[in-house]
Design a protein around this motif. Structure first.
Motif, PDB file in Angstrom:
ATOM      1  N   PRO A  88       0.814  -1.220   0.000  1.00  0.00           N
ATOM      2  CA  PRO A  88       0.000   0.000   0.000  1.00  0.00           C
ATOM      3  C   PRO A  88       0.846   1.269   0.000  1.00  0.00           C
ATOM      4  CG  PRO A  88      -0.951  -1.607   1.483  1.00  0.00           C
ATOM      5  CD  PRO A  88       0.358  -2.189   1.018  1.00  0.00           C
ATOM      6  N   GLU A  89       1.999   1.223   0.616  1.00  0.00           N
ATOM      7  CA  GLU A  89       2.869   2.414   0.653  1.00  0.00           C
ATOM      8  C   GLU A  89       3.529   2.723  -0.691  1.00  0.00           C
ATOM      9  OE1 GLU A  89       2.928  -0.234   2.725  1.00  0.00           O
ATOM     10  OE2 GLU A  89       4.999  -0.693   3.363  1.00  0.00           O
ATOM     11  N   ASP A  90       3.348   1.855  -1.678  1.00  0.00           N
ATOM     12  CA  ASP A  90       3.824   2.142  -3.029  1.00  0.00           C
ATOM     13  C   ASP A  90       2.826   2.999  -3.801  1.00  0.00           C
ATOM     14  OD1 ASP A  90       5.045  -1.221  -3.180  1.00  0.00           O
ATOM     15  OD2 ASP A  90       6.236   0.603  -2.875  1.00  0.00           O
ATOM     16  N   THR A  91       1.668   3.236  -3.221  1.00  0.00           N
ATOM     17  CA  THR A  91       0.664   4.060  -3.879  1.00  0.00           C
ATOM     18  C   THR A  91       1.181   5.470  -4.117  1.00  0.00           C
ATOM     19  OG1 THR A  91      -1.192   2.806  -2.947  1.00  0.00           O
ATOM     20  CG2 THR A  91      -1.639   5.070  -3.632  1.00  0.00           C
ATOM     21  N   ALA A  92       1.124   5.910  -5.366  1.00  0.00           N
ATOM     22  CA  ALA A  92       1.656   7.222  -5.739  1.00  0.00           C
ATOM     23  C   ALA A  92       1.411   7.444  -7.230  1.00  0.00           C
ATOM     24  CB  ALA A  92       3.150   7.299  -5.451  1.00  0.00           C
ATOM     25  N   VAL A  93       1.687   8.657  -7.670  1.00  0.00           N
ATOM     26  CA  VAL A  93       1.799   8.929  -9.101  1.00  0.00           C
ATOM     27  C   VAL A  93       3.255   8.677  -9.476  1.00  0.00           C
ATOM     28  CG1 VAL A  93       1.606  10.639 -10.930  1.00  0.00           C
ATOM     29  CG2 VAL A  93      -0.055  10.621  -9.049  1.00  0.00           C
ATOM     30  N   TYR A  94       3.459   7.856 -10.490  1.00  0.00           N
ATOM     31  CA  TYR A  94       4.800   7.498 -10.924  1.00  0.00           C
ATOM     32  C   TYR A  94       5.160   8.289 -12.173  1.00  0.00           C
ATOM     33  CZ  TYR A  94       5.167   3.732  -7.553  1.00  0.00           C
ATOM     34  OH  TYR A  94       5.264   3.018  -6.381  1.00  0.00           O
ATOM     35  N   TYR A  95       6.348   8.900 -12.135  1.00  0.00           N
ATOM     36  CA  TYR A  95       6.818   9.737 -13.227  1.00  0.00           C
ATOM     37  C   TYR A  95       8.073   9.148 -13.851  1.00  0.00           C
ATOM     38  CZ  TYR A  95       3.809  13.327 -11.161  1.00  0.00           C
ATOM     39  OH  TYR A  95       2.742  14.017 -10.661  1.00  0.00           O
ATOM     40  N   CYS A  96       8.118   9.223 -15.147  1.00  0.00           N
ATOM     41  CA  CYS A  96       9.296   8.862 -15.919  1.00  0.00           C
ATOM     42  C   CYS A  96      10.067  10.148 -16.211  1.00  0.00           C
ATOM     43  CB  CYS A  96       8.843   8.187 -17.210  1.00  0.00           C
ATOM     44  SG  CYS A  96      10.121   7.852 -18.404  1.00  0.00           S
ATOM     45  N   ALA A  97      11.400  10.068 -16.189  1.00  0.00           N
ATOM     46  CA  ALA A  97      12.217  11.244 -16.457  1.00  0.00           C
ATOM     47  C   ALA A  97      13.441  10.862 -17.280  1.00  0.00           C
ATOM     48  CB  ALA A  97      12.656  11.888 -15.140  1.00  0.00           C
ATOM     49  N   ALA A  98      13.917  11.815 -18.071  1.00  0.00           N
ATOM     50  CA  ALA A  98      15.084  11.594 -18.922  1.00  0.00           C
ATOM     51  C   ALA A  98      16.144  12.659 -18.671  1.00  0.00           C
ATOM     52  CB  ALA A  98      14.676  11.626 -20.392  1.00  0.00           C
ATOM     53  N   LYS A  99      17.403  12.217 -18.657  1.00  0.00           N
ATOM     54  CA  LYS A  99      18.545  13.138 -18.535  1.00  0.00           C
ATOM     55  C   LYS A  99      19.175  13.309 -19.906  1.00  0.00           C
ATOM     56  CE  LYS A  99      21.511  12.991 -15.107  1.00  0.00           C
ATOM     57  NZ  LYS A  99      22.775  12.693 -15.694  1.00  0.00           N
ATOM     58  N   ARG A 100      19.795  14.456 -20.140  1.00  0.00           N
ATOM     59  CA  ARG A 100      20.536  14.667 -21.378  1.00  0.00           C
ATOM     60  C   ARG A 100      21.821  13.855 -21.397  1.00  0.00           C
ATOM     61  NH1 ARG A 100      19.256  20.355 -20.508  1.00  0.00           N
ATOM     62  NH2 ARG A 100      17.530  20.942 -21.862  1.00  0.00           N
ATOM     63  N   GLU A 101      22.349  13.498 -20.214  1.00  0.00           N
ATOM     64  CA  GLU A 101      23.599  12.764 -20.132  1.00  0.00           C
ATOM     65  C   GLU A 101      23.348  11.257 -20.060  1.00  0.00           C
ATOM     66  OE1 GLU A 101      23.837  16.774 -19.109  1.00  0.00           O
ATOM     67  OE2 GLU A 101      22.842  15.254 -17.864  1.00  0.00           O
ATOM     68  N   ARG A 102      24.440  10.509 -20.187  1.00  0.00           N
ATOM     69  CA  ARG A 102      24.337   9.058 -20.232  1.00  0.00           C
ATOM     70  C   ARG A 102      24.248   8.409 -18.849  1.00  0.00           C
ATOM     71  NH1 ARG A 102      28.071   6.667 -25.095  1.00  0.00           N
ATOM     72  NH2 ARG A 102      26.977   7.728 -26.791  1.00  0.00           N
ATOM     73  N   ASP A 103      24.807   9.050 -17.827  1.00  0.00           N
ATOM     74  CA  ASP A 103      24.857   8.450 -16.494  1.00  0.00           C
ATOM     75  C   ASP A 103      23.667   8.883 -15.654  1.00  0.00           C
ATOM     76  OD1 ASP A 103      28.408   8.945 -16.533  1.00  0.00           O
ATOM     77  OD2 ASP A 103      27.259   7.145 -17.039  1.00  0.00           O
ATOM     78  N   TYR A 104      23.126   7.955 -14.880  1.00  0.00           N
ATOM     79  CA  TYR A 104      21.911   8.239 -14.128  1.00  0.00           C
ATOM     80  C   TYR A 104      22.202   9.064 -12.881  1.00  0.00           C
ATOM     81  CZ  TYR A 104      23.430   4.186 -11.341  1.00  0.00           C
ATOM     82  OH  TYR A 104      24.156   3.298 -10.577  1.00  0.00           O
ATOM     83  N   SER A 105      21.110   9.503 -12.261  1.00  0.00           N
ATOM     84  CA  SER A 105      21.183  10.239 -11.003  1.00  0.00           C
ATOM     85  C   SER A 105      19.952   9.893 -10.185  1.00  0.00           C
ATOM     86  CB  SER A 105      21.229  11.748 -11.266  1.00  0.00           C
ATOM     87  OG  SER A 105      21.049  12.474 -10.070  1.00  0.00           O
ATOM     88  N   ALA A 106      20.080   9.987  -8.862  1.00  0.00           N
ATOM     89  CA  ALA A 106      18.935   9.773  -7.982  1.00  0.00           C
ATOM     90  C   ALA A 106      18.248  11.093  -7.625  1.00  0.00           C
ATOM     91  CB  ALA A 106      19.366   9.057  -6.714  1.00  0.00           C
TER      92      ALA A 106
END
Length: 124
Positions: A88-106
Motif C-alpha cells: 500500500p505504501e507504493d501508492t503514488a503517481v509514478y513519473y518517468c524522467a530523462a537526462k541529457r547525459e548518459r549516467d543516471y542520477s537519484a
C-alpha cells in the motif's frame, strides 16, 4: 520537443504486480539515462529507480530494492518499471524522467524531461 508518455498504472491488491512503460520521442533515446520517481499525496517526489544509457547500470531506492526492476529497450525507445510484491505504501503517481547525459542520477533536479505521470494504487 521531447515527449515522455507513461502507461501501465492502475489499481492492484497488495502483493500484486504492475509493469509501467515510458515511451520517449523527440530525441536520441539511447543517449539518455532514465529514471522513475513517484509522489504520494502530501509528500515530496522521491527517487524510485534509474538506469544508464546502455542499460548496463541501475540504481534503486532502498524501499523498492528487490521488488522493482528497471529496464530499457533502446530499439523501442521505451523504459520499463516492473513492480512486484506491491505494498500500500507504493501508492503514488509514478513519473518517468530523462537526462541529457548518459549516467543516471537519484536526484530529480538532474533530469531534464518529465512525463505526465501514471497513478498506481495498491489496496490492502
Amino acid at each position: 520537443q521531447v515527449q515522455l508518455v507513461e502507461s501501465g498504472g492502475g489499481l492492484v491488491q497488495a502483493g500484486g504486480s504492475l509493469r509501467l512503460s515510458c515511451s520517449v520521442s523527440g530525441r536520441t533515446f539511447s543517449s539518455n539515462a532514465m529514471g522513475w520517481f513517484r509522489q504520494a499525496p502530501g509528500k515530496e517526489r522521491e527517487f524510485v529507480a534509474a538506469i544508464n544509457w546502455s542499460g548496463g547500470s541501475t540504481n534503486y531506492a532502498d524501499s523498492v530494492k528487490g521488488r522493482f526492476t528497471i529496464s530499457r529497450d533502446n530499439a523501442k525507445n521505451t523504459v520499463y518499471l516492473q513492480m512486484n510484491s506491491l505494498k500500500p505504501e507504493d501508492t503514488a503517481v509514478y513519473y518517468c524522467a530523462a537526462k541529457r547525459e548518459r549516467d543516471y542520477s537519484a536526484s530529480s533536479q538532474n533530469y531534464d524531461y518529465w512525463g505526465q505521470g501514471t497513478q498506481v494504487t495498491v489496496s490492502s
